[in-house]
Motif scaffolding. Structure first.
Motif, mmCIF file in Angstrom:
data_model
loop_
_atom_site.group_PDB
_atom_site.id
_atom_site.type_symbol
_atom_site.label_atom_id
_atom_site.label_comp_id
_atom_site.label_asym_id
_atom_site.label_seq_id
_atom_site.Cartn_x
_atom_site.Cartn_y
_atom_site.Cartn_z
ATOM 1 N N THR A 180 0.831 -1.203 0.000
ATOM 2 C CA THR A 180 0.000 0.000 0.000
ATOM 3 C C THR A 180 0.863 1.250 0.000
ATOM 4 O OG1 THR A 180 -1.684 -1.204 1.250
ATOM 5 C CG2 THR A 180 -1.892 1.177 1.168
ATOM 6 N N GLN A 183 1.845 2.069 -3.464
ATOM 7 C CA GLN A 183 0.734 2.633 -4.230
ATOM 8 C C GLN A 183 0.542 4.116 -3.912
ATOM 9 O OE1 GLN A 183 -2.390 -0.015 -2.993
ATOM 10 N NE2 GLN A 183 -1.938 -1.557 -4.548
ATOM 11 N N ASP A 186 3.337 6.114 -5.372
ATOM 12 C CA ASP A 186 3.097 6.278 -6.812
ATOM 13 C C ASP A 186 2.167 7.473 -7.059
ATOM 14 O OD1 ASP A 186 4.680 4.132 -7.589
ATOM 15 O OD2 ASP A 186 3.011 2.715 -7.681
#
Length: 260
Positions: A180, A183, A186
């Motif tokens: 997570t 993510q 990102d």
């Protein structure tokens, strides 16, 4: 541009959180601030938006002397700066959309604040921000039904809805699992690159800092001890930041970026 000029911050207990800080951060940079707990990383971040007042020196953001702002000037200035916290700071018993709309409350007229009614334009901005972080489909879901990573994305969407010039992130992935965390990082990188928003992040995860940030600022005992490109950070640099060690026979880095 953000500039610190001879900045110091001393707390009431006479602890010096920041000492002799002189640094410039240009628009659109992705900067990771690293160092031990208590080194002064959070103080450094929070002085930029006046969550903490400095004791000495100046902080200048796009020509504005931050320390000279008062009252309404501070509130206007803070609209340009988004703040992301480790704890998300969300109202978990209401919907994702309502949490994002909170960013517009200071702009509402009194009757709208009382009734909780937002304008169509504000709702569109909130939904657009949710789309930018990939959770538009969660707009009408209660926050307490989301994962930790999704909640951090709600917090990021709330910040994006402000249309900020700068995003400050204080340990944004500290409570997230590795998958997570990647993510969310990102998301931060995409927003930094696509929207040219300056991003300054206080982070304990060194590997993530080196992978995602363009620039690393190393802080130890309230002082900047390293400032350079992430690609130039070595084990010797990390030893200097975290342990105060310099490689044998070395007093500083050769080249532009050096141990300070």
């Amino acid at each position: 541009m953000i500039e610190f000029i001879d900045v110091e911050k001393t707390y009431a207990n006479n602890v010096k959180a920041l000492q002799n800080i002189n640094i410039k951060i240009d628009k659109g940079e992705f900067v990771a601030v690293i160092g031990l707990s208590g080194a002064g990383k959070s103080t450094f971040i929070r002085c930029i938006n006046r969550m903490h007042d400095i004791t000495q020196g100046e902080i200048i953001v796009d020509g504005i002397q931050v320390g000279a702002l008062k009252g309404e000037q501070i509130r206007t200035y803070r609209k340009r700066i988004g703040m992301i916290f480790q704890s998300f700071n969300l109202v978990t018993r209401t919907t994702v959309l309502k949490n994002v709309l909170v960013s517009f409350v200071p702009e509402l007229s009194l009757w709208r604040k009382v009734t909780g009614l937002f304008t169509k334009e504000q709702k569109i901005k909130a939904l657009t921000a949710l789309d930018q972080v990939g959770i538009l489909d969660k707009a009408y879901v209660r926050v307490d039904q989301l994962s930790g990573g999704q909640q951090q994305r709600v917090a990021l969407a709330r910040t994006l809805a402000q249309n900020p010039d700068i995003i400050l992130a204080d340990e944004p992935i500290a409570s997230l699992d590795p998958v997570t965390s990647k993510q969310v990082m990102d998301d931060f990188r995409r927003i930094n690159q696509d929207m040219n928003i300056s991003l300054i992040m206080n982070i304990h995860h060194v590997e993530m800092a080196l992978e995602y940030a363009e620039r690393i600022i190393g802080v130890r005992e309230g002082q900047i001890v390293y400032d350079g490109k992430a690609s130039e950070v070595t084990e010797e640099v990390l030893d200097h930041i975290y342990k105060g060690k310099v490689a044998e026979g070395t007093t500083e880095f050769e080249g532009k970026h050096a141990y300070v």
